[in-house]
Design an enzyme around this catalytic site. Structure first.
Site, PDB file in Angstrom:
ATOM      1  N   ALA A 290      -8.548  40.519  47.551  1.00  0.00           N
ATOM      2  CA  ALA A 290      -9.079  41.816  47.138  1.00  0.00           C
ATOM      3  C   ALA A 290      -8.861  42.878  48.196  1.00  0.00           C
ATOM      4  O   ALA A 290      -8.693  44.058  47.887  1.00  0.00           O
ATOM      5  CB  ALA A 290     -10.573  41.679  46.831  1.00  0.00           C
ATOM      6  N   ASP A 336      25.097  72.017  63.596  1.00  0.00           N
ATOM      7  CA  ASP A 336      26.413  72.531  63.951  1.00  0.00           C
ATOM      8  C   ASP A 336      26.594  73.907  63.331  1.00  0.00           C
ATOM      9  O   ASP A 336      25.834  74.310  62.440  1.00  0.00           O
ATOM     10  CB  ASP A 336      27.517  71.608  63.425  1.00  0.00           C
ATOM     11  CG  ASP A 336      27.667  70.359  64.283  1.00  0.00           C
ATOM     12  OD1 ASP A 336      27.478  70.458  65.491  1.00  0.00           O
ATOM     13  OD2 ASP A 336      27.968  69.297  63.716  1.00  0.00           O
ATOM     14  N   ASP A 618      29.448  65.792  62.681  1.00  0.00           N
ATOM     15  CA  ASP A 618      30.530  65.302  61.830  1.00  0.00           C
ATOM     16  C   ASP A 618      31.559  64.469  62.579  1.00  0.00           C
ATOM     17  O   ASP A 618      32.312  63.730  61.971  1.00  0.00           O
ATOM     18  CB  ASP A 618      31.244  66.463  61.131  1.00  0.00           C
ATOM     19  CG  ASP A 618      31.723  67.526  62.121  1.00  0.00           C
ATOM     20  OD1 ASP A 618      31.651  67.272  63.338  1.00  0.00           O
ATOM     21  OD2 ASP A 618      32.155  68.598  61.673  1.00  0.00           O
ATOM     22  N   ASP A 622      29.488  62.823  67.821  1.00  0.00           N
ATOM     23  CA  ASP A 622      28.105  63.093  67.418  1.00  0.00           C
ATOM     24  C   ASP A 622      27.309  61.820  67.141  1.00  0.00           C
ATOM     25  O   ASP A 622      26.088  61.877  66.972  1.00  0.00           O
ATOM     26  CB  ASP A 622      28.088  63.951  66.148  1.00  0.00           C
ATOM     27  CG  ASP A 622      28.691  65.317  66.378  1.00  0.00           C
ATOM     28  OD1 ASP A 622      28.517  65.856  67.485  1.00  0.00           O
ATOM     29  OD2 ASP A 622      29.330  65.853  65.460  1.00  0.00           O
ATOM     30  N   THR A 717      -1.404  46.165  36.372  1.00  0.00           N
ATOM     31  CA  THR A 717      -1.874  47.395  35.734  1.00  0.00           C
ATOM     32  C   THR A 717      -1.726  48.628  36.610  1.00  0.00           C
ATOM     33  O   THR A 717      -1.530  49.732  36.094  1.00  0.00           O
ATOM     34  CB  THR A 717      -3.356  47.246  35.327  1.00  0.00           C
ATOM     35  OG1 THR A 717      -4.157  47.056  36.499  1.00  0.00           O
ATOM     36  CG2 THR A 717      -3.552  46.059  34.408  1.00  0.00           C
TER      37      THR A 717
END
Length: 896
Positions: A290, A336, A618, A622, A717
């Site tokens: 419980a 950037d 990119d 990086d 439920t």
């Protein structure tokens, strides 16, 4: 500089690649015929293979063990063990299934750090052309060693770090520098004071040769290359748990400790008041089950997955589920410039001519045509322009003025091309005489300061007036974020072309200046404004120069109310960086001329100051910073595979505005996680109270709820309505409030008071009233037997069913109450979450099956409910929701 060598081999010292070429050759022990085969083999033994070394992955079994040892899992293991001890095997196996399902969801977490380094290794080509034993030969790239002579030409991928000894090439360095324009690399002496990546005579492993031919001597291989160094940085930066992961684990330990303590106390109490050992064990199992919100982890996972799918439709692919929540707490974005804030499309913005300024006229068209003539741009079979982006912008700009040259004819007639030289900072072309003259025409374009130093003044004009005007115009263009080029010409006798380049590019006459501009994306300014409204600061971390980046920053609104530019970010020390970031919370910063270490330093410094950082990138360079930031954001279109692997989120449109959309989605997901935590926790109280009543009464009051009924509630439920709460719309004002503090827990004291102490108590009282109503109606008195075979057994089974149904119907009221923490239900709308309505419908149908379908009645201990009990239970949702609506009304009136 000391570099790593092969395992078990002595450390080697790499020579300085910028020292005089003769000295470098001597230190590397190589001549015009390259290395001998035997010497190459010996060096391979010392230096190791030319490969990026990858750490061994964490085993899947180890990760599985970690998930199975989660505090909530440990609590459930204890409950399963007690179930087997008590002889309730069905319950024990059911709990084990719950544990395994939770662990399976947790193992969906991405293991991107290892893959990022593995992707780095793919940048090194498989084969390379070298000179060994005085002959050209093809060897495996992994066998290259310092001192090898490389042969490079268009289309080759550079297999190791090397210095040119002959020739000149263009290389695509975007994976290391983030700059999209190809870089010229020519043989010659090093330029003092330049960063290593900008040295005009060095090439680096993993980059691509886009034009020209050259010979180069290898000075670094494997992990000693720039590529290998970045791989080492990526492996040293480990991913930390997100705030949500930390908080859920912390709350899990709290729940586990509370459950064990309560179980121990009530177990002793039960035995003390005379409960049989079997009943005491059943009580302990019930209390543990419980207290554990079994559905919490899978529901959080599913809700975050819904957020991931929603973001993917908006152009943001999130690779780690918990990152969706982290986005909501982001308070700093390091972005950037090129391609993220801007469109990465250079265009001709401004033209200036001596004596006429920026006025239109024939001289402007002459300037545009000359600038387009001084390019190496070509057209492909489809008619698209190919070449350097800057030169493409010049040709496209000339076409816009209807003075674009015929590129094919120009190329065929051209006499000479002096390619761009980074030392001279200019390039020139020589055209044949046109129909109006008999002189060759030399056209030069380049940096204004380089061109102006080689110009002469027209007769009758002050010697330095034109130069002063041109410099002032160039400075003005630069302040507006433009890349400025000067264009000049010189007439040459057709049979007297100077033999040396420096003689040809002298005595120039200035035609004018051209300003090229990479304009910001149109949606960025609004996105930056939303960031500021949400309390999120935006810093620019770029390899570009400070003036250009600052101009773009101001145009999109970055730097309001204050902007600071760090022109050489690579030289900033850690104390200076700390002072810079801590000095003024309203100041936004442009970090110009940034290196890979700079980005990593900025991410670390911001984390040190308690900021939650999103970092864009990119290039391969990086990757360490993307991995170190809380949210690494890679570019999906222009980014490299390494950046995408290292990042947490990939933008499919490379758009800064998508980051802001993701932050808003993160805040919504965070709010919704709190909503369904309130919903789930509110049912712990009505599940615990029946066992507490049973134990404290010494068994005089029979157990009002079975353990399997608790599992039916927690995993059956409540799951769909809880998941539906994760689809709620954003709260009003979600992007006008400041980011929450990192120390703020997703589960707060007010939430626990509301769920356990208010909604939970009301639900427990209603469910227990249904239980006692059924028993008392049947004539039950405390202490009466209710076991199998007794007269009251059927009434007892009906009463436990009423308790079960009562908790379920209270869940419905709790679901509507949990949709908002402050506003009224009328404000957000009763029917605005159709998924919640569908979840409640499923909940009702599922409960009806458990209560009225004979094949499952015996398993779950249920029995059909009489009509009067059903009518009483149907009032519970309104009572639960109504009391909470009244509480929220009082809070709104009091301003809390």
């Amino acid at each position: 500089m000391t570099h790593l060598s092969a395992p078990g081999a002595p450390a080697t010292i790499s020579p300085d690649p910028r020292e005089p070429l003769s000295l470098l050759r001597r230190e590397l022990g190589t001549g015009a015929e390259g290395l001998s085969g035997r010497e190459a083999d010996r060096r391979l033994t010392v230096h190791g293979p030319n490969e990026v070394q990858v750490k061994e992955r964490t085993s899947i079994s180890r990760e599985l063990v970690q998930q199975l040892a989660h505090p909530l899992a440990l609590l459930l293991w204890a409950a399963a063990a007690l179930a087997f001890v008590a002889g309730i095997e069905v319950l024990g196996w059911a709990i084990i299934v719950v544990i395994l399902v939770n662990a399976a969801f947790a193992l969906l977490q991405e293991r991107q750090a290892e893959r990022a380094v593995e992707t780095l290794a793919r940048y090194v080509p498989e084969h390379a052309e070298v000179i060994r034993n005085g002959h050209q030969q093809t060897v495996e790239a992994r066998t290259l060693v310092p001192g090898d002579l490389l042969l490079l030409e268009e289309g080759n991928k550079v297999p190791a770090d090397a210095r040119l000894t002959q020739g000149a090439i263009e290389t695509d360095l975007s994976m290391l520098t983030g700059e999209s324009a190809p870089a010229e690399r020519v043989t010659g002496p090093a330029v003092q004071g330049l960063p290593l990546l900008q040295e005009p005579d060095l090439v680096f492993s993993g980059t691509t040769c886009t034009g020209g031919q050259a010979q180069a001597v290898v000075y670094a291989t494997g992990n000693c290359t720039e590529l290998g160094r970045i791989a080492a940085l990526s492996q040293r930066t480990r991913r930390e748990q997100s705030p949500l992961e930390q908080q859920v684990k912390r709350v899990a330990w709290l729940i586990a400790a509370a459950a064990v303590a309560m179980g121990a106390v009530f177990l002793v109490t039960g035995v003390a008041v005379g409960l049989p050992l079997t009943d005491a064990l059943m009580f302990a199992i019930g209390l543990l089950v419980a207290n554990v919100p079994e559905g919490l982890l899978p529901i959080i996972t599913l809700a975050l997955a819904v957020g991931v799918r929603s973001l993917a439709r908006r152009g943001a692919v999130v690779k780690r589920l918990s990152a969706v929540e982290t986005l909501g707490s982001t308070n700093v974005i390091c972005t950037d410039k090129t391609g993220t804030l801007t469109q990465n499309k250079m265009r001709l913005q401004s033209l200036w001519t001596p004596g006429h300024g920026s006025e239109g006229g024939p001289w402007v068209k002459e300037l545009a045509r000359a600038a387009a003539d001084c390019t190496t741009v070509t057209r492909d079979a489809e008619g698209r322009l190919r070449g350097d982006p800057t030169e493409i912008a010049l040709v496209a700009g000339a076409a816009g003025l209807d003075v674009c040259p015929d590129l094919d004819a120009r190329h065929a007639q051209r006499r000479t091309v002096y390619r761009f030289d980074p030392r001279l900072r200019m390039m020139s072309v020589v055209h044949p005489p046109d129909s109006e003259g008999d002189h060759l025409l030399l056209i030069t374009k380049g940096a204004p300061e380089a061109i102006l130093a080689r110009t002469v003044t027209d007769p009758g004009m002050p010697a330095d007036l034109t130069v002063r005007e041109a410099r002032a115009a160039a400075d003005d263009m630069a302040r507006h974020g433009m890349r400025v080029l000067a264009v000049a010409t010189r007439e040459l006798a057709p049979d007297a072309l100077p033999g040396r380049r420096e003689d040809a590019e002298a005595g120039l006459r200035l035609m004018g200046l051209v300003g090229l501009y990479d304009s910001p994306r149109p949606e960025v300014a609004a996105a930056v404004r939303r960031c500021h409204e949400a309390g999120v600061r935006v810093h620019i971390v770029t390899g570009d120069n400070g003036a250009t980046a600052a101009a773009v920053a101001r145009e999109v609104g970055i730097g309001e109310p204050a902007l600071r530019v760090v022109p050489e970010a690579e030289t900033v020390s850690d104390p200076e960086l700390d002072e810079l970031l801590a000095s003024n919370s309203d100041t936004e910063i442009v970090f110009a001329r940034s290196s890979p270490e700079t980005k990593l330093k900025v991410a670390d410094a911001l984390r040190h100051h308690g900021q939650v950082v999103a970092m864009t990138g990119d290039g391969v360079n990086d990757a360490p910073a993307l991995h170190r930031a809380h949210i690494g954001v890679a570019m999906g279109r222009s980014g490299t595979d390494v950046a995408r692997e290292a990042a947490t989120m990939v933008l499919t449109d490379d758009n800064f505005a998508t980051i802001v959309t993701a932050i808003e989605a993160g805040r919504r997901v965070y709010d919704n996680v709190r909503k369904f935590i309130v919903y789930i926790f509110a049912h712990l109280t009505p599940e615990v109270v029946p066992f507490a009543v049973f134990a404290l009464s010494g068994g005089a009051i029979p157990l009002p709820l079975t353990v399997l009924q608790i599992l039916a509630i927690d995993l059956g439920t409540e799951t769909l309505p809880a998941l539906a709460l994760g689809r709620e719309r954003a709260e009003p004002g979600a992007m006008t409030r400041p980011p929450r503090k990192r120390s703020q827990g997703v589960i707060s004291r007010d939430m626990l008071i509301r769920s356990w102490g208010y909604l939970g108590v009301v639900s427990a009282a209603l469910a227990m009233s249904a239980f006692f109503y059924v028993l008392w109606r049947a004539g039950w008195q405390p202490g009466d037997p209710t076991g199998p075979g007794s007269a009251l057994h059927d009434a007892y089974v009906t009463a436990t069913t009423a308790t079960f149904a009562g908790i379920v119907t209270c869940q419905i009221g709790t679901a509507f109450a949990a949709r908002t923490d402050h506003a009224s239900l009328r404000e957000i709308g009763l029917l605005t979450n159709p998924l919640l309505l569908a979840g409640i419908a499923f909940e009702v149908v599922f409960t009806a099956i458990l209560i009225y379908f004979p094949p499952v009645q015996g398993l779950f201990g249920t029995e059909a409910l009489p009509l009067d009990v059903v009518l009483i239970i149907l009032t519970f949702p309104v009572l639960v929701w109504g009391t909470d609506e009244l509480r929220r009304h009082v809070r709104r009136r009091s301003g809390t």
